[in-house]
Design an enzyme around this catalytic site. Structure first.
Site, PDB file in Angstrom:
ATOM      1  CG  HIS A  19      28.764  23.126  -9.433  1.00  0.00           C
ATOM      2  ND1 HIS A  19      28.528  21.775  -9.330  1.00  0.00           N
ATOM      3  CD2 HIS A  19      29.465  23.300 -10.580  1.00  0.00           C
ATOM      4  CE1 HIS A  19      29.074  21.153 -10.361  1.00  0.00           C
ATOM      5  NE2 HIS A  19      29.644  22.053 -11.135  1.00  0.00           N
ATOM      6  CB  SER A  20      25.492  22.837 -11.994  1.00  0.00           C
ATOM      7  OG  SER A  20      24.634  22.224 -12.911  1.00  0.00           O
ATOM      8  CG  MET A  21      20.990  22.606 -10.704  1.00  0.00           C
ATOM      9  SD  MET A  21      19.639  21.576 -10.100  1.00  0.00           S
ATOM     10  CE  MET A  21      20.005  21.425  -8.366  1.00  0.00           C
ATOM     11  CG  LEU A  53      31.651  27.852  -8.456  1.00  0.00           C
ATOM     12  CD1 LEU A  53      31.879  26.874  -7.311  1.00  0.00           C
ATOM     13  CD2 LEU A  53      32.937  28.622  -8.766  1.00  0.00           C
ATOM     14  CB  SER A 110      26.355  27.931 -13.190  1.00  0.00           C
ATOM     15  OG  SER A 110      25.002  28.341 -13.215  1.00  0.00           O
TER      16      SER A 110
END
Length: 346
Positions: A117-119, A134, A136
């Site tokens: 998620h994100s990173m 997710l 990202s």
């Protein structure tokens, strides 16, 4: 090599009604902590949370995913229950990748899937079997002309932080005020989601609670790459990839024309390599706030990541409709051929 897989217990969050075990992996400066779901010999899946979150970000999603997987959700260094990096050390993406390598080495995983998620990202393509992003893009390119300024800013912030934090006391909150503080800084969280993250995001203190994360994670990242390097790394991905974007998510943050060009180029690169890109209703934390919007896509993807041979004379094809996605559904068409599998998203 694992220091401890602590005893199985029932999670306190009402969002998860299943037993999990607590993970602790020793590292040179302390430990990397996390949680483990699923059977011991299940297909390994590493779950990587986003910036300033912790492994609790997967609490509502993982119970909806295939039960025969072994999910390990890490608290990255400086987040959740994991140790902070030593004094004088900056946080950067390569350092997080090293943390991942330490954990999978301890778990003795040589091949695994990632839900990020994100990173969430990977620099060891030969180790990753499938990759779910997710909200990202996998990479955050920086304009080449901006890199010197941003690197200098990050270094200056670190120097200033070290000067001021020596005499600065960590702020203590009541639990209610801590929830308010987290919600004020994270508009994409619901109140319930904030409380889930705070299960691993707070530590007791005299007179109340303190945030457990290392506030150095807020300093400007000094390790940056441009679009060209991002596309080169993307081209080396060997795994099947599913990108799940939120309608009101990460992409909305990139409003400048140059930033839009970056995100468009990355998404097109995924599509050009027959990876799947889907959009679901929700915001950046849709997987935590509304996991039912994400789980069908991720579940189908994980369940079909292995090769399935064709029956003689037949064309094996499975089509699934997922309610709640853009235009009320997304048709995921899996065309499975002997020694070849492609995933198309329409």
């Amino acid at each position: 090599m694992i220091n401890a897989l602590k005893s199985v217990r029932l999670m306190s969050s009402s969002s998860v009604k299943q037993a999990v075990s607590e993970l602790s992996v020793p590292v040179p400066w302390g430990e990397i902590r996390g949680r483990v779901w699923g059977p011991e010999h299940g297909s390994p899946v590493l779950c990587l949370h986003g910036w300033a979150d912790n492994s609790g970000t997967f609490n509502t999603l993982l119970p909806l995913l295939p039960k025969d997987c072994r999910y390990v959700a890490m608290d990255l260094a400086g987040h959740g229950c994991s140790s902070h990096r030593p004094a004088g050390v900056l946080y950067s993406f390569p350092s997080y990748v090293m943390d991942v390598r330490r954990v999978v080495e301890a778990l003795r995983w040589t091949k695994f899937s990632i839900i990020g998620h994100s990173m969430g990202d990977a620099l060891y393509p030969e180790m990753v079997e499938s990759l779910v992003l997710l909200d990202s893009f996998g990479f955050l390119p920086t304009q080449t002309k901006d890199i010197p300024r941003l690197v200098r800013q990050g270094l200056d912030e670190m120097i200033e932080y070290e000067k001021t934090m020596a005499d600065k006391k960590t702020r203590v909150y009541t639990y209610e005020k801590a929830v308010e503080r987290l919600l004020a800084g994270n508009k994409s969280l619901t109140a319930e989601s904030a409380k889930i993250l705070l299960e691993r995001g707070l530590v007791p203190a005299e007179g109340g609670v303190m945030f457990s994360r290392d506030f150095r994670i807020n300093l400007k990242n000094v390790v940056r790459i441009g679009l060209e390097q991002s596309l080169e790394l993307l081209s080396r991905i060997q795994a099947s990839v599913l990108v799940v974007l939120a309608e009101d998510g990460f992409e909305r943050m990139f409003s400048e024309t140059e930033e839009r060009e970056f995100t468009s180029a990355l998404l097109q690169a995924y599509r050009d390599r027959n990876h799947a890109v889907a959009t679901v209703p929700g915001n950046h934390h849709v997987h935590l706030n509304n996991p039912e919007n994400v789980a069908p896509l991720v579940s189908d993807f994980l369940q079909t990541k292995v090769f399935i041979p064709l029956q003689s004379g037949g064309d094996m094809r499975r089509q699934t409709q997922v309610k709640g996605c853009k235009n009320n559904h997304i048709n995921l068409c899996f065309q499975l051929k002997y020694r070849l599998r492609s995933f198309y998203c329409y």
